[in-house]
Design a protein around this motif. Structure first.
Motif: not given
Length: 318
Positions: A224, A211, A219, A221, A200-201, A197
């Motif tokens: 996923r 997350c 969200d 992202r 990703a962020c 996470w």
């Protein structure tokens, strides 16, 4: 009042308790392990902590503790009472059972692996109470497991039973410190989700709890990242339940604190994967961070108690 000393030693901190005959925690205390001062200091700290608990118990209840139980991380030799290796604590081949018994006036001491000890408590008096077969899987920095059979936890021929975190779920995937690639804990532990996470962020401080909150807010992202972890976890759990056929599957650790954000998709993912297997009840752990002390206390009483360990215990107050 008869009581035992229970110690749960973690990588950064120690929890200790005095436990009564029904497993209830009569007194609780915490302190750092002092691992920054080296392995010898950690061992000395454990012995000192236990001695303080012994003195407190004698003063409060008018008699010495009758036994002690201690849960530690890493590799242990339960038969010989030796803490063989723990990377986080830096020790090797520490005869912890003998050292504690000597420090505590010769009382019997039980030594157990931290996850199996927590699993003993969850299975006997926690979320798995009443189940003849259970599997306890805490999702923390890594992933391990405790295989419960008729009120006891199986350690295996060499002390490695339950290491579900090193089942390969993504062949050729992310390298694992164990030497394999694609191990379950590289995808579905709290630390793995935190890392995924954060990447990703774009926030290096983001963690698995963040997350989970992002998943709840929709969200894409985060969804996923979360689903990838859930799918990997379901693959590992189905392998385990195929081999072990547990009646109850108990999920604990930091990732389980997400509640139904984890359990709803996880139950669905496991259900989709089973074919001939009997689907176990999949439930969150019930005892939180007291599980280690409760389990250490139960181990201590088991040294003295010849009664059926699956007998219904009194209600436990944590």
């Amino acid at each position: 009042m008869r009581h035992v000393i229970a110690l749960d030693v973690g990588g950064t901190g120690m929890k200790a308790a005095l436990a009564g005959p029904g497993g209830e925690l009569l007194h609780q205390a915490r302190r750092p392990t002092g691992r920054d001062r080296g392995p010898d200091a950690v061992v000395a700290g454990i012995l000192d902590f236990a001695a303080e608990l012994r003195a407190l118990g004698a003063d409060r209840f008018g008699q010495d503790a009758v036994a002690a139980g201690v849960a530690v991380p890493g590799i242990i030799d339960e038969e010989h009472g030796t803490a063989v290796y723990a990377a986080n604590l830096g020790w090797r081949d520490v005869p912890l059972r003998a050292l504690l018994s000597e420090r505590l006036g010769g009382i019997p001491v039980a030594l157990g692996h931290d996850v199996r000890t927590g699993g003993l408590a969850e299975g006997r008096i926690g979320a798995g109470h009443g189940a003849d077969r259970f599997l306890f899987v805490p999702l923390g920095t890594g992933i391990a497991g405790a295989i419960g059979i008729d009120g006891r936890v199986e350690s295996g021929a060499h002390g490695f039973a339950g290491e579900i975190g090193h089942v390969v779920v993504r062949p050729g995937g992310i390298p694992c410190p164990c030497g394999q690639r694609g191990c379950l804990e590289r995808f579905a532990s709290a630390s793995a989700v935190s890392q995924a996470w954060a990447e990703a962020c774009g926030d290096p401080e983001a963690d698995a709890a963040d997350c989970a909150k992002a998943v709840e807010s929709g969200d894409a992202r985060a969804v996923r990242v979360w689903q990838d972890a859930v799918d990997a976890l379901a693959d590992g759990l189905v392998t385990a339940l195929t081999l072990l056929d547990p009646r109850v599957l108990i999920i604990g650790g930091g990732l389980a604190e997400a509640g139904e954000t984890l359990f709803t998709p996880l139950r669905d993912a496991v259900r989709r994967r089973v074919t001939f297997q009997k689907l176990p009840e999949l439930v969150p752990a019930a005892l939180g961070d007291t599980a280690g002390c409760l389990g250490a206390g139960l181990m201590a009483w088991d040294l003295l108690d010849t009664t059926d360990p699956t007998a219904t215990p009194p209600e436990v107050t944590t």
